[in-house]
Design an enzyme around this catalytic site. Structure first.
Site, PDB file in Angstrom:
ATOM      1  N   ARG A  41     -42.896 -11.229 -33.946  1.00  0.00           N
ATOM      2  CA  ARG A  41     -41.693 -10.427 -33.738  1.00  0.00           C
ATOM      3  C   ARG A  41     -40.809 -10.434 -34.984  1.00  0.00           C
ATOM      4  NH1 ARG A  41     -37.481 -10.406 -28.578  1.00  0.00           N
ATOM      5  NH2 ARG A  41     -36.298  -8.622 -29.323  1.00  0.00           N
TER       6      ARG A  41
ATOM      7  N   LYS B 127     -26.760  -0.890 -25.407  1.00  0.00           N
ATOM      8  CA  LYS B 127     -26.604  -0.502 -26.814  1.00  0.00           C
ATOM      9  C   LYS B 127     -27.754   0.370 -27.325  1.00  0.00           C
ATOM     10  CE  LYS B 127     -23.788  -4.487 -28.221  1.00  0.00           C
ATOM     11  NZ  LYS B 127     -23.649  -5.572 -29.210  1.00  0.00           N
TER      12      LYS B 127
ATOM     13  N   ASN C  27     -22.698   0.257 -30.647  1.00  0.00           N
ATOM     14  CA  ASN C  27     -21.675  -0.397 -29.819  1.00  0.00           C
ATOM     15  C   ASN C  27     -20.344   0.341 -29.849  1.00  0.00           C
ATOM     16  OD1 ASN C  27     -20.657  -1.057 -32.361  1.00  0.00           O
ATOM     17  ND2 ASN C  27     -20.065  -3.123 -31.765  1.00  0.00           N
TER      18      ASN C  27
ATOM     19  N   ASP D 219     -21.124  -4.472 -35.242  1.00  0.00           N
ATOM     20  CA  ASP D 219     -21.380  -5.911 -35.091  1.00  0.00           C
ATOM     21  C   ASP D 219     -21.573  -6.618 -36.429  1.00  0.00           C
ATOM     22  OD1 ASP D 219     -21.186  -6.053 -32.312  1.00  0.00           O
ATOM     23  OD2 ASP D 219     -23.282  -5.482 -32.035  1.00  0.00           O
TER      24      ASP D 219
ATOM     25  N   ARG E 257     -39.273 -17.810 -32.577  1.00  0.00           N
ATOM     26  CA  ARG E 257     -40.333 -18.551 -31.877  1.00  0.00           C
ATOM     27  C   ARG E 257     -41.654 -17.809 -31.979  1.00  0.00           C
ATOM     28  NH1 ARG E 257     -37.847 -22.723 -29.375  1.00  0.00           N
ATOM     29  NH2 ARG E 257     -35.796 -22.339 -28.481  1.00  0.00           N
TER      30      ARG E 257
END
Length: 262
Positions: free
Chosen positions: A155, A66, A87, A102, A151
């Site tokens: 990021r 993608k 996509n 999406d 996590r």
């Protein structure tokens, strides 16, 4: 003349796109053929360009191509620019056009469930490409605040910084998956935890009205926990159908109804 379409990826065997697009075609009277196309990891561009050179009308792109598709497009929709991934491809006036359907697929799936999106506070678990692709459509559909939990906090913070410029009307916040708490209207799982079998524990101090799992057809500890709380939940098949309908309508100028295929 039969239009030619394809979905390209690696792996590709698991894709349900051909059955969906053939079902849409049967419902709408469009004459098409839609195939799976396996591309070597280093051969996406040549395979994609060969398809269009032979008269292909449109192509869907799945993992892991993608971002590469995004980089190769001459013309991008606004939502593809924000997602930084494509996509859905088609040629127009000799130029390669790209879109990302999406996020609209997710919005359509949530609306089909009759979960309200207007003025909502949404928690998205995960800060990868799947999350980036759905933020803008969720905001367009009325989401007031979106919290991204990951996590690796850095990021999530980077993603929020990137998107604040692109989606200035949204309240975006980054948190660590270790700091899940508060009240949310919808929690969306966009992590690969469901796919890899890693159990993601949702703490008691995290409250939510609805739970949406982007993956589908596999066991999900996320959905198991939603069931234990008696919270309405859904998995990602509706999103898959929704994004496919959006691509089909771009290519064929006719829109199947989502409710007919769920």
């Amino acid at each position: 003349m039969t239009k030619q379409f394809a979905v390209i990826g690696n792996p590709i065997e698991q894709s349900r796109s051909p059955e969906l697009h053939h079902a849409f075609a049967e419902k709408t009277g469009v004459d098409l053929n839609y195939q799976k196309r396996l591309a070597p990891l280093d051969g996406f561009e040549s395979s994609m360009r060969s398809f269009f050179a032979k008269g292909g009308s449109g192509m869907n792109v799945t993992v892991p191509f993608k971002e590469q598709a995004f980089a190769l497009c001459d013309v991008l929709t606004e939502r593809a620019q924000i997602a930084k991934a494509v996509n859905t491809l088609w040629m127009e006036n000799g130029k390669l056009h790209g879109d990302n359907t999406d996020g609209q697929g997710l919005v359509a799936a949530i609306q089909a469930l009759e979960w309200n999106l207007e003025n909502t506070t949404i928690l998205i678990l995960g800060a990868g490409g799947a999350t980036r692709g759905v933020i803008y459509p969720l905001v367009q559909a009325g989401a007031k605040k979106i919290v991204i939990a990951n996590r690796t906090l850095a990021r999530a913070e980077q993603l929020v910084d990137d998107l604040k410029t692109a989606v200035p009307q949204a309240q975006l916040q980054a948190i660590s998956l270790n700091d899940l708490e508060g009240d949310f209207d919808i929690v969306i799982n966009a992590t690969s935890a469901s796919l890899s079998g890693d159990a993601l524990q949702l703490p008691e101090k995290l409250k939510f009205k609805y739970a949406y799992e982007m993956a589908y057809g596999k066991p999900s500890s996320f959905l198991d926990q939603a069931k234990q709380r008696n919270v309405p939940y859904a998995e990602g098949f509706g999103m898959l159908v929704g994004q496919a309908i959006e691509a089909f309508s771009i290519w064929n100028n006719v829109r199947p109804q989502l409710k007919d295929f769920l």
